[in-house]
Every structure is written in C-alpha cells, then in structure tokens.
Motif scaffolding. Structure first.
Motif, PDB file in Angstrom:
ATOM      1  N   SER A 236       0.636  -1.178   0.137  1.00 65.79           N
ATOM      2  CA  SER A 236      -0.091   0.081   0.115  1.00 65.79           C
ATOM      3  C   SER A 236       1.000   1.065  -0.120  1.00 65.79           C
ATOM      4  CB  SER A 236      -0.990   0.106   1.220  1.00 65.79           C
ATOM      5  OG  SER A 236      -1.787  -1.094   1.320  1.00 65.79           O
ATOM      6  N   VAL A 237       0.639   2.349  -0.902  1.00 68.87           N
ATOM      7  CA  VAL A 237       1.541   3.384  -1.131  1.00 68.87           C
ATOM      8  C   VAL A 237       0.907   4.704  -0.810  1.00 68.87           C
ATOM      9  CG1 VAL A 237       2.941   4.217  -2.846  1.00 68.87           C
ATOM     10  CG2 VAL A 237       2.194   1.967  -3.186  1.00 68.87           C
ATOM     11  N   TYR A 238       1.815   5.487  -0.116  1.00 70.19           N
ATOM     12  CA  TYR A 238       1.479   6.815   0.356  1.00 70.19           C
ATOM     13  C   TYR A 238       2.571   7.593  -0.338  1.00 70.19           C
ATOM     14  CZ  TYR A 238      -1.341   5.412   4.092  1.00 70.19           C
ATOM     15  OH  TYR A 238      -2.176   5.036   5.032  1.00 70.19           O
ATOM     16  N   VAL A 239       2.177   8.785  -1.187  1.00 74.82           N
ATOM     17  CA  VAL A 239       2.863   9.634  -2.086  1.00 74.82           C
ATOM     18  C   VAL A 239       2.637  11.024  -1.623  1.00 74.82           C
ATOM     19  CG1 VAL A 239       3.684  10.026  -4.290  1.00 74.82           C
ATOM     20  CG2 VAL A 239       2.536   7.998  -3.909  1.00 74.82           C
ATOM     21  N   CYS A 240       3.964  11.742  -1.307  1.00 80.25           N
ATOM     22  CA  CYS A 240       3.506  13.226  -1.144  1.00 80.25           C
ATOM     23  C   CYS A 240       4.727  13.742  -1.770  1.00 80.25           C
ATOM     24  CB  CYS A 240       3.697  13.414   0.359  1.00 80.25           C
ATOM     25  SG  CYS A 240       3.238  15.267   0.795  1.00 80.25           S
ATOM     26  N   LYS A 248       3.992  10.686 -12.231  1.00 80.61           N
ATOM     27  CA  LYS A 248       4.993   9.552 -12.431  1.00 80.61           C
ATOM     28  C   LYS A 248       4.630   8.344 -11.374  1.00 80.61           C
ATOM     29  CE  LYS A 248       8.381   7.648 -14.756  1.00 80.61           C
ATOM     30  NZ  LYS A 248       8.313   7.439 -16.280  1.00 80.61           N
ATOM     31  N   ALA A 249       4.605   8.727 -10.228  1.00 80.12           N
ATOM     32  CA  ALA A 249       3.982   7.847  -9.584  1.00 80.12           C
ATOM     33  C   ALA A 249       2.864   6.923  -9.674  1.00 80.12           C
ATOM     34  CB  ALA A 249       4.033   8.185  -7.935  1.00 80.12           C
ATOM     35  N   LEU A 250       1.871   7.652  -9.839  1.00 80.13           N
ATOM     36  CA  LEU A 250       0.516   6.956 -10.429  1.00 80.13           C
ATOM     37  C   LEU A 250       0.564   6.328 -11.704  1.00 80.13           C
ATOM     38  CD1 LEU A 250      -1.702  10.259  -9.440  1.00 80.13           C
ATOM     39  CD2 LEU A 250      -1.309   8.046  -8.170  1.00 80.13           C
ATOM     40  N   SER A 251       1.436   6.387 -12.520  1.00 79.26           N
ATOM     41  CA  SER A 251       1.375   5.918 -13.797  1.00 79.26           C
ATOM     42  C   SER A 251       2.044   4.444 -13.393  1.00 79.26           C
ATOM     43  CB  SER A 251       2.198   6.517 -14.941  1.00 79.26           C
ATOM     44  OG  SER A 251       3.580   6.766 -14.799  1.00 79.26           O
ATOM     45  N   LEU A 252       3.249   4.636 -12.400  1.00 76.37           N
ATOM     46  CA  LEU A 252       4.138   3.261 -12.144  1.00 76.37           C
ATOM     47  C   LEU A 252       3.413   2.485 -11.258  1.00 76.37           C
ATOM     48  CD1 LEU A 252       7.629   4.987 -11.853  1.00 76.37           C
ATOM     49  CD2 LEU A 252       6.797   3.647 -13.808  1.00 76.37           C
ATOM     50  N   LEU A 253       2.289   2.875 -10.454  1.00 74.08           N
ATOM     51  CA  LEU A 253       1.758   2.176  -9.364  1.00 74.08           C
ATOM     52  C   LEU A 253       0.127   2.008  -9.907  1.00 74.08           C
ATOM     53  CD1 LEU A 253       3.038   4.541  -6.546  1.00 74.08           C
ATOM     54  CD2 LEU A 253       3.923   2.081  -7.172  1.00 74.08           C
ATOM     55  N   GLU A 254       0.033   1.829 -11.077  1.00 74.13           N
ATOM     56  CA  GLU A 254      -1.358   1.663 -11.499  1.00 74.13           C
ATOM     57  C   GLU A 254      -1.879  -0.071 -11.086  1.00 74.13           C
ATOM     58  OE1 GLU A 254      -4.155   1.630 -15.554  1.00 74.13           O
ATOM     59  OE2 GLU A 254      -1.939   2.017 -15.627  1.00 74.13           O
ATOM     60  N   GLY A 255      -2.847   0.024 -10.366  1.00 78.27           N
ATOM     61  CA  GLY A 255      -3.542  -0.995  -9.873  1.00 78.27           C
ATOM     62  C   GLY A 255      -3.241  -1.122  -8.415  1.00 78.27           C
ATOM     63  N   LEU A 256      -2.439  -0.451  -7.841  1.00 73.68           N
ATOM     64  CA  LEU A 256      -1.979  -0.656  -6.286  1.00 73.68           C
ATOM     65  C   LEU A 256      -2.763   0.434  -5.633  1.00 73.68           C
ATOM     66  CD1 LEU A 256       1.742  -0.983  -6.339  1.00 73.68           C
ATOM     67  CD2 LEU A 256       0.264  -2.811  -6.253  1.00 73.68           C
ATOM     68  N   VAL A 258      -3.314   3.377  -3.697  1.00 70.71           N
ATOM     69  CA  VAL A 258      -2.429   4.610  -3.401  1.00 70.71           C
ATOM     70  C   VAL A 258      -3.124   5.829  -2.730  1.00 70.71           C
ATOM     71  CG1 VAL A 258      -0.906   6.369  -4.752  1.00 70.71           C
ATOM     72  CG2 VAL A 258      -1.091   4.239  -5.254  1.00 70.71           C
ATOM     73  N   LYS A 259      -2.554   6.555  -1.787  1.00 74.03           N
ATOM     74  CA  LYS A 259      -2.945   7.461  -1.037  1.00 74.03           C
ATOM     75  C   LYS A 259      -1.994   8.780  -1.525  1.00 74.03           C
ATOM     76  CE  LYS A 259      -5.853   6.521   2.809  1.00 74.03           C
ATOM     77  NZ  LYS A 259      -5.981   6.969   4.163  1.00 74.03           N
TER      78      LYS A 259
END
Length: 361
Positions: A236-240, A248-256, A258-259
């Motif tokens: 489970s991913v947290y991005v800030c 970039k993060a959202l494109s690499l983490l598609e399907g996971l 993410v907050k």
C-alpha cells in the motif's frame, strides 16, 4: 445631549461594538498573547534548523487546539506587512508529543515560507486552524507499506512513520525519499534513529542533482522501484511531493492502493500557458471588473492586482478559496478539464480563466 452624540445618533453601531467575545479576546490577549476565546493561538517554543532552507517550528497551542492525526495539515496564519496571510502546512510531529511541530521549507517566490524561515523566532505567536486531511493511516495496517516523498513532501510522512513506531508496527515499511542532495535531507537524524531501533523500516535516499557515493541518483522510475522495493506488488503506497513526481508515481503504481497528497510550488500550475490579450473578471460582491491574462491561476492574477481573496493551501486541497462562478469558463489546473459556462463552485487557486467571468467575490 452633546456629551453622548455617538450613543444617541448611532445606537446600532454602538451596540454592535459591544461584542463580548471580542472584548474577552482583547483583555485575554493583554494578559497573555496566547489566550483567546475564539482563536487557536500557539506560542513558538523553539525554532530548529533542519537544512539550509528549512526549519521546524515547535508550537505550544492554547486550550482550543483539538488535536490531529498523523499525516494531516493545519492552516497557519501570520501577519505580513499588515496583512493576515494563511497557508497550510503538514504537521511533522506525533499527535502525542508535548508540543506541535510544523516543518517549513523555503520556496522560491513563497511569501509565507520565506517569512517563516526569515522572521519567526522563539516567543512569537502564530494562529492555527483545525487540522484536516485524509492522508492518514488506515485502521487496519497493511503488511507492506511504501512511502514515496519528494522534497518537503516528507513532513506528513515523518509524522506517519512516528505513529507506526509508537504502534509497534510489525509489518515492513520502505521509504524512498527523493531530494536534490545529501544536504537537503530533512529529518535524517530522526530516520536514522527509527531504523536503528526497529526492524520494520528501511529508508533509501535518492539524489536528483548532486550524486553521492553509496546512494541512488535520479528521479522516480520503474528501475528504482524494482531495485529498492522487492515487495512492491503487495504494498500500500503513500505519495507526497511535487506534481511531476506524483504523476509519474501514479502511472508506475497503477493497480495498487495509493494515497497521495499533492503540493504545488508557487507559480507552478499544471497546464500553464501563454495567451494573447486579456479576459474580464467581474467581482459581483466588490462591484469591480479586473482584467487578467488567463495564464495562471485566478488567485495569483487577482493578487497581482492587489486583490487578496481568502486562500490557504494554494494547491486545491483546503477549499478555503472556493467561490461561486456565475458565468464564464475556467480550466481546472489540477486535472486540465475545462468547465461549462454555467454556474458552479470553483477553487480559484487551481482555476484559470478561459473567458470573461463573473465571480461571487
């Protein structure tokens, strides 16, 4: 009677001046600047230098403070050149700490971030609003957590990691912290301590501008994720961090799961364009017509002309700047979508004028 002209001639104005809360605030403020019956005021207990361009402000709030959850942000109001200005900052401390902490990094063109770094000192009083935000831990903690932070986006993540430490988290957490150089790392001693005293946290620093032997270099990429996050598919991913990193993060983490918590640097707007000519913005409550270029956010272009609507985060999170658009078209800078011509509520900090507008301001 000539001795009381105000009372006799303007009784309503006189009675309206007898506001008990305002008088109470005045007298309490004379006793102690932190005292108030309506405003959450906080005394600066300490100012700690984190890096050459960021400081942690340690605050003791008055009894009106309602607390916060790790990962949330708070509106901070300061007075600059006689004008009250509010910005939102993430709390970098743990909710159970004796004092609150916000950590503020200077931003180029950042009115409040530069003011705080240059002027705020021990003993000063800041005004706080209520903490808010959904960038927080879930009730059921995942077995694998990944935190991606860029620059000052580390502040809410630091608070969340402190909470995991207090909760005796038994899973595995990885932090990838992207900064310009080794000297730009915020909270390094705190992260060192967390890693030393736990077996659940792994921290990796990635430098974009000045490489350092033994550390990764570059920007967020598939290769960096594959190298440093072996359990990525179950995380489970947290991005800030800044907008390009988040995209970039959202494109690499598609399907996971993410907050994310997005912040924009001053003047940085998605979809910034160069236009010819101007458009008219009629402010219905002020009865003013202002000409803007429609190249940046409506908020920025109004401020450029000496008009300062209420605002806070300046990145579409806090909704302080929401107003009613009665006519006209805008582009939402957070997603690039262009609105219809009719009535709707908009956030002027992330809206760009596309045609003549009527705003309820």
């Amino acid at each position: 009677m000539k001795s009381f002209p105000f009372i006799y001639n303007e009784p309503r104005e006189f009675l309206s001046s007898l506001q008990p809360k305002e008088w109470a605030n005045f007298f309490l403020g004379e006793l102690n600047p932190r005292f108030s019956v309506t405003a959450t005021k906080a005394k600066v207990i300490e100012v700690k230098e984190e890096t050459s361009d960021s400081k942690t402000i340690v605050l003791k709030p008055n009894w009106l403070w309602k607390g916060f959850a790790s990962g949330q942000h708070v509106p901070v109001t300061v007075e600059i050149a006689g004008r009250r200005v509010t910005r939102f900052y993430s709390l970098s401390s743990h909710p159970n700490d004796k004092y609150l902490q916000i950590t503020v990094k200077r931003q180029k063109g950042g009115l409040v971030s530069n003011f705080i770094n240059q002027n705020i000192k021990k003993g000063d009083i800041l005004e706080l609003g209520e903490a808010s935000g959904d960038f927080v831990l879930t009730k059921e903690l995942p077995k694998d957590l990944l935190f991606l932070a860029g620059g000052s986006g580390i502040t809410p993540i630091h608070s969340i990691l402190r909470s995991l430490q207090t909760l005796n988290y038994t899973g595995k957490a990885t932090l990838l912290y992207f900064v310009r150089s080794y000297d730009d790392i915020i909270f390094k001693s705190s992260f060192d301590s967390m890693q030393k005293n736990s077996n659940w946290l792994t921290v990796h620093y990635v430098f974009s501008d000045i490489p350092k032997e033994g550390y990764a270099s570059g920007f967020l990429s598939k290769e960096i994720l594959e190298t440093y996050v072996p359990n990525l598919k179950s995380s489970s991913v947290y991005v800030c961090g800044p907008s390009p990193m988040q995209t970039k993060a959202l494109s690499l983490l598609e399907g996971l799961p993410v907050k994310s918590e997005l912040f924009l640097l001053p003047g940085q707007n998605v979809g910034k364009v160069k236009k010819e000519g101007t458009v008219d913005v009629f402010l219905t409550l002020s009865h003013k017509t202002i000409q803007v270029k429609g190249e940046r956010s409506i908020l920025e272009e109004l401020e450029e002309q000496g008009i300062y609507p209420q605002s806070g985060c300046r990145m579409g999170i806090c909704h302080t700047c929401v107003c009613k658009k009665q006519t006209g078209s805008i582009t939402d800078l957070s997603n690039g979508e262009t609105s219809q011509l009719g009535e709707e509520n908009i956030q002027i900090c992330v809206s760009r004028a596309e045609s003549n507008l009527e705003l309820e301001l």
